[in-house]
Design a protein around this motif. Structure first.
Motif: not given
Lengths: 318, 355
Positions: A216, A219, B72-73, B77, B104
């Motif tokens: 997660l 990405g 989170a993505a 971080v 992404i």
């Protein structure tokens, strides 16, 4: 697979080998019996004491797959010569294969076998698929009444299935689901789902959630993380669950007997129905039973590495 | 690289409160260490910054932007964990490539290869690239794990006790390496640990967490020399600080264990109230003509120095002394302290009187 090798090495003691061979023989005896009967000439199929050494023949299998009629008189030499090799064994027994035009008329067995395959495979895929998703949800997310819901799912297995047989029959008749593949698939999927959810939850609980969380953060969406990280880790569990679900669906007899009779009838209710009223053709029944054993045996054998591998994960250090 | 700010973060798990009104700021390029015991809320803080956990109240800002609704993505971080940090079934190279292959990011294959090679070189794991992760040692695993973070060039590095599962020697080596890496990259690090040595040696700033509250934030030197309370005083320093119950009486610091020593600097502030004297082992002096007497309880020789445990009544005090000093167990010795280094705490609530 070090665990498996070491077990094999420990078994190398001569006494152990003899004991295991004896046990294996005892457990396999019924299957050997069926296998040998399936290749016996009809005359010695039920001889007492049983004939162990005989010339195997494929006649029972030819009979299993074809419709036949009694010959009123022996075949002409020309007709006998013209017949293919497999038909000669039928002619020798005083029967001929039924044809319409040039097409050999098949018995109902291949159709029933195919029904079994369709119903078992599709219901297994559905039960394991839905079970895996559901189990993942239960394993990873907190929700209100989680324990109660899980218990409720399991409780669907607590009722002896036969208790609901009559209501099921009536419901299926109302909805037009009797004697349909869809009907049996729904039933078997529902039947296996609770089992699949519980089994898969155990396996998924064992997969550290840190893996997905890393994905997660790296990405990926939750769904991508599920397919890329969780699913490969759960392969062992999925294989084991699939084997159990497949066996249950493949072997199911009672509901198949009640809910199907022709179009969607599966092999389990069909095979004993062949015994009929006359003299039972034991060799043909044995041939049908032997073939019926194969898919489960092949499926389990194909997945044996997964089943043996157990739940071990590469990069864990505890 | 980025600046992180947590504003009034609260997090509850059912009836348990993990974080209470936490305010925290990590400057761009800073190595910030969150120090605390197990259950203090360090990991929860990290997970909230990463977006793996939603705070019950308060907001998270990265570069001044509230990222509360970001996944989170999207937060970009990187996270390094103590264990389970590598994807099993993948080789080292595949592990390093994994974050770059995310949809992404859209990194070109050539660029992926280049970045993986560069990260591998930085961390000296080039020879491991085609190995499966289950064949790696603990130290190699953590190197790869850090590698997976640096290939991405993330805005912030979040590290959750990345060195805790390693053996002592390796931990020491990686500590230096990690600190150098951070300085070379100029990266913002939020590093969580329960190990005060890691905090002291690596951190630009340390935040001390106690049961969900941030007690003190400061440079390692500030935390060490002017702790806000006895909790902070105890959480850094090895051997730990000596905390001695006593009071200021008749111009002397009188310990309840039965000895009196010169009044600490600014000691008059604490006249006539129950106090705790805090004195670090290196400020406790074993001297021939010192005012207080004790017996040697235990001696640990570390080569560069000796840690001597002194017994006064039923109280034990630790002092560091030269490794050459000869001390016999149970022998009487005289000791004193450096009055200007002694800390004063209120005995009722443990807060420092210097504040």
């Amino acid at each position: 697979m070090p665990a498996v090798t070491s077990r094999a090495q420990r078994a190398a003691h001569p006494i152990a080998i003899v004991a295991i061979a004896a046990a294996t023989l005892i457990f396999l005896a019924p299957i050997l019996w069926i296998a040998s009967t399936a290749f016996k000439p009809r005359a010695i199929a039920t001889s007492v004491p049983p004939t162990v050494v005989f010339t195997p023949e494929v006649t029972p299998f030819v009979k299993l797959f074809t419709k036949r009629v009694q010959l009123k008189e022996p075949p002409t030499p020309e007709a006998y010569e013209a017949a293919p090799w497999w038909e000669k064994t039928i002619l020798d027994g005083g029967e001929r294969v039924l044809r319409v035009g040039d097409d050999v008329q098949l018995s109902q067995y291949p159709n029933r076998f195919l029904n079994s395959l369709i119903v078992a495979v599709i219901s297994t895929v559905l039960a394991v698929g839905m079970g895996t998703f559901t189990a993942y949800g239960f394993s990873r997310f907190k929700m209100a009444g989680e324990a109660d819901l899980l218990f409720f799912i399991l409780s669907t297995r607590m009722l002896p299935p036969i208790v609901v047989a009559i209501p099921m029959f009536l419901m299926y008749r109302t909805f037009g689901l009797t004697d349909t593949h869809v009907g049996l698939i729904i039933l078997y999927t529902a039947f296996n789902l609770s089992f699949s959810v519980w089994l898969m939850k155990g396996f998924i609980d064992e997969i550290p959630k840190e893996y997905e969380e890393a994905a997660l953060v790296d990405g990926y969406s939750r769904l991508e993380a599920f397919f890329k990280i969780v699913l490969p880790e759960a392969a062992t569990g999925i294989a084991a669950t699939a084997v159990f679900c497949f066996i249950t669906a493949w072997n199911e007899y009672a509901f198949a007997l009640i809910l199907t009779n022709r179009r969607a009838q599966t092999a389990p209710p069909f095979i004993p129905s062949q015994i009929g009223s006359g003299l039972p053709e034991w060799t043909v029944i044995a041939a049908g039973t032997l073939l019926f054993l194969l898919p489960v045996a092949i499926f389990t054998f194909a997945l044996r590495n997964h089943l043996l591998r157990g739940v071990t994960f590469g990069a864990i250090r505890k | 690289m980025a600046h992180i700010e947590l504003r009034n973060i609260t997090k509850t798990f059912g009836a348990n409160t993990a974080l209470r009104g936490l305010d925290l700021e990590v400057a761009d390029g800073q190595f910030f260490v969150l120090l605390g015991e197990t259950g203090a809320g360090k990991t929860t803080t990290l997970r909230i910054v990463a977006g793996l956990e939603r705070p019950t109240g308060g907001s998270v800002l990265i570069d001044g932007v509230d990222v509360g609704d970001w996944s989170a993505a999207e937060r970009d971080v990187a996270l390094v964990l103590q264990q389970y940090s590598l994807y099993p079934r993948y080789t080292v190279r595949e592990n390093l490539e994994f974050p770059l292959k995310s949809k992404i990011r859209r990194v070109e294959p050539d660029e992926i290869r280049a970045r993986v090679e560069r990260a591998a070189k930085t961390l000296r794991i080039e020879h491991l690239l085609d190995r499966k992760t289950d064949l790696l040692s603990g130290g190699e695993m953590q190197r790869v794990s850090i590698g997976r973070a640096i290939v991405r060039k993330p805005r912030v590095f979040l590290m959750d006790e990345p060195l805790s599962a390693l053996d002592a020697k390796l931990r020491e080596a990686l500590r230096t390496e990690l600190k150098n890496l951070q300085m070379n990259l100029g990266a913002t690090f939020l590093f969580v640990t329960h190990d005060q040595v890691e905090a002291m040696s690596m951190g630009d700033r340390i935040g001390v967490l106690d049961r969900g509250r941030l007690v003190q934030v400061g440079t390692p030197a500030e935390i060490y020399t002017s702790p806000k309370n006895t909790f902070v005083a105890r959480s850094v320093g090895s051997p730990p600080i000596n905390l001695i119950d006593g009071a200021i009486r008749d111009g002397r610091a009188v310990a309840e264990a039965g000895f009196a020593l010169p009044v600490p600097a600014r000691g008059e502030a604490g006249t006539d109230r129950p106090l705790i004297f805090g004195v670090r082992p290196e400020d406790l002096l074993i001297e021939r003509d010192a005012p207080a007497e004790a017996r040697v309880h235990d001696v640990e020789n570390y080569g560069v120095e000796k840690v001597v445990t002194l017994r006064v009544g039923d109280m034990l005090l630790r002092a560091t002394t030269s490794a050459r000093q000869q001390l016999d167990i149970d022998a009487p010795v005289r000791f004193s302290w450096r009055p200007d280094k002694v800390l004063l705490f209120d005995r009722a609530d443990g807060t420092s009187l210097r504040q």
